[in-house]
Design a protein around this motif. Structure first.
Motif, short mmCIF file in Angstrom:
data_model
loop_
_atom_site.label_atom_id
_atom_site.label_comp_id
_atom_site.label_asym_id
_atom_site.label_seq_id
_atom_site.Cartn_x
_atom_site.Cartn_y
_atom_site.Cartn_z
N ARG A 156 0.95 -1.15 -0.06
CA ARG A 156 0.12 0.14 0.05
C ARG A 156 0.91 0.93 0.04
NH1 ARG A 156 -3.10 0.10 5.16
NH2 ARG A 156 -4.02 1.99 4.35
N GLN A 157 2.03 1.17 0.85
CA GLN A 157 2.81 2.63 0.85
C GLN A 157 3.49 2.92 -0.30
OE1 GLN A 157 4.95 1.30 4.38
NE2 GLN A 157 3.60 2.14 5.92
N ARG A 158 3.71 1.76 -1.09
CA ARG A 158 4.74 2.15 -2.34
C ARG A 158 4.02 3.06 -3.17
NH1 ARG A 158 6.37 -3.27 -1.54
NH2 ARG A 158 4.78 -4.28 -2.80
N ARG A 159 2.49 3.05 -3.15
CA ARG A 159 1.72 4.09 -3.94
C ARG A 159 2.29 5.43 -3.75
NH1 ARG A 159 -4.09 5.09 -5.19
NH2 ARG A 159 -2.93 6.23 -6.84
N LEU A 160 2.61 5.74 -2.69
CA LEU A 160 3.17 7.10 -2.20
C LEU A 160 4.39 7.49 -3.08
CD1 LEU A 160 3.03 7.09 1.70
CD2 LEU A 160 1.26 8.24 -0.03
N ASP A 161 5.20 6.47 -3.57
CA ASP A 161 6.36 6.86 -4.36
C ASP A 161 6.07 6.35 -6.01
OD1 ASP A 161 7.98 6.90 -1.98
OD2 ASP A 161 8.05 4.92 -1.73
N ASP A 163 4.85 7.65 -10.00
CA ASP A 163 5.22 8.62 -10.52
C ASP A 163 3.95 9.75 -10.46
OD1 ASP A 163 7.56 7.67 -11.15
OD2 ASP A 163 6.84 6.69 -13.20
N ASP A 164 2.96 9.04 -10.35
CA ASP A 164 1.67 9.77 -10.08
C ASP A 164 0.89 9.43 -8.65
OD1 ASP A 164 -0.57 11.53 -10.61
OD2 ASP A 164 -1.54 10.10 -11.73
N PRO A 165 1.43 9.57 -7.69
CA PRO A 165 0.82 9.38 -6.31
C PRO A 165 -0.28 10.06 -5.93
CG PRO A 165 2.59 11.04 -6.09
CD PRO A 165 2.56 10.68 -7.26
N PRO A 166 -1.18 9.41 -5.03
CA PRO A 166 -2.47 10.07 -4.71
C PRO A 166 -2.05 11.11 -3.77
CG PRO A 166 -1.98 8.05 -3.24
CD PRO A 166 -0.87 8.17 -4.51
N SER A 198 5.70 14.94 5.86
CA SER A 198 4.84 15.95 5.87
C SER A 198 5.30 16.88 4.69
CB SER A 198 4.53 16.46 7.31
OG SER A 198 5.93 17.12 7.79
N ARG A 199 6.46 16.79 4.68
CA ARG A 199 7.44 17.66 3.65
C ARG A 199 7.00 17.42 2.05
NH1 ARG A 199 13.50 17.78 6.03
NH2 ARG A 199 13.80 19.36 4.17
N ARG A 200 6.35 16.24 1.94
CA ARG A 200 6.16 15.71 0.40
C ARG A 200 5.07 16.82 -0.28
NH1 ARG A 200 6.57 9.32 -0.60
NH2 ARG A 200 8.42 9.12 0.62
#
Length: 287
Positions: A156-161, A163-166, A198-200
């Protein structure tokens, strides 16, 4: 948003189409159940995508609702797509059926809005924090399942990385920062990770301070999944011990949407929240 939709999203879309056709035909859930000789509960679960629709059932309802040729073709096309095996089925030994359905929908969401009152959101948990949580619940899955559950969490967490993350907007109670899950060392690691996230640009984290007093969702956390395609309505998932439940009625979803907006206004700003997270981590780390 990923170009290929999940099985769960396709099932939901079939259900949404069938509900729309039923309402346009001025038929009730009872009418549809009578036509298929099944329970109204089954009709409801079919329309929310909780269960699949057999081809014979779909054909029967399309005829009963007087669907046009275009509507029939569209429904059958989406139905065929929904027959594909879920990529989350391999985690049946680690996740409940309902949460696997949630994970599928989450993988398609363009915006994830969530409120957490006691724990760091799973999307943001470090492996050590997650492992400490599982160890604190001995009456739930075995060690083998814990390993698989953590593997599923990483997926699930890999979605944050991507190219087009939520986009993710999380509101967390200040208590989450102070609860020593796994001890000071693990908690410092978790808080530092939370601060980094939080910096993303696609992630907003707000802390609801103790000073905010009582608020509407003190009884439990919830997650709203918003999709880029207007054909896919917003869904709300309410988490509780050992599982969760869906809210998909438009009126109820609207209540959660307004509640989230109220909490967003009551919470600290993203910058203030990041500063608080850093301060709590520093207090726990004597170095």
């Amino acid at each position: 948003m990923p170009p290929q939709r999940s099985t769960r999203t396709r099932l939901r879309r079939v259900g949404t189409m069938m509900r729309t056709l039923r309402e346009s035909a001025d038929k009730t859930g009872y009418d549809a159940a009578e036509r298929l000789q099944c329970s109204q509960a089954k009709i409801s679960r079919m329309e929310t995508g909780d269960v699949g629709v057999k081809l014979a059932e779909l054909e029967a309802l399309l005829g009963y609702y007087l669907a046009t040729d275009e509507q029939r073709t569209r429904a059958l096309t989406v139905w065929k797509e929904s027959r594909h095996k879920s990529s989350w089925s391999r985690f049946a030994d680690a996740l409940t059926e309902r949460f696997r359905a949630y994970a599928e929908l989450e993988s398609d969401a363009a915006l994830i809005q969530r409120v957490d009152i006691s724990l760091v959101p799973g999307f943001f948990q470090t492996e050590n924090y997650a492992l400490a949580l599982h160890k604190a619940a001995p009456h739930f899955p075995s060690q083998i399942n814990i390993d698989r559950a953590i593997e599923a969490r990483k997926k699930r967490q890999r979605r944050l990385d991507d190219d087009d993350p939520p986009k993710v907007h999380a509101i967390i109670d200040e208590a989450v920062l102070h609860r020593l899950v796994g001890g000071p060392e693990i908690m410092v690691e978790q808080l530092q990770h939370l601060h980094d996230l939080s910096r993303r640009r696609n992630i907003t984290i707000q802390v609801l301070p103790f000073g905010a007093g009582a608020y509407a969702t003190l009884g439990g956390p919830f997650i709203m999944l918003v999709f880029a395609d207007p054909e896919d309505p917003t869904a709300v998932y309410r988490e509780h011990l050992g599982g969760g439940s869906w809210v998909e009625d438009p009126a109820e979803v609207d209540q959660y949407t307004r509640t989230f907006d109220d909490l967003r206004k009551a919470a600290l700003s993203a910058k203030e929240s990041a500063n608080l997270i850093r301060e709590v981590a520093a207090d726990l780390d004597p170095r």
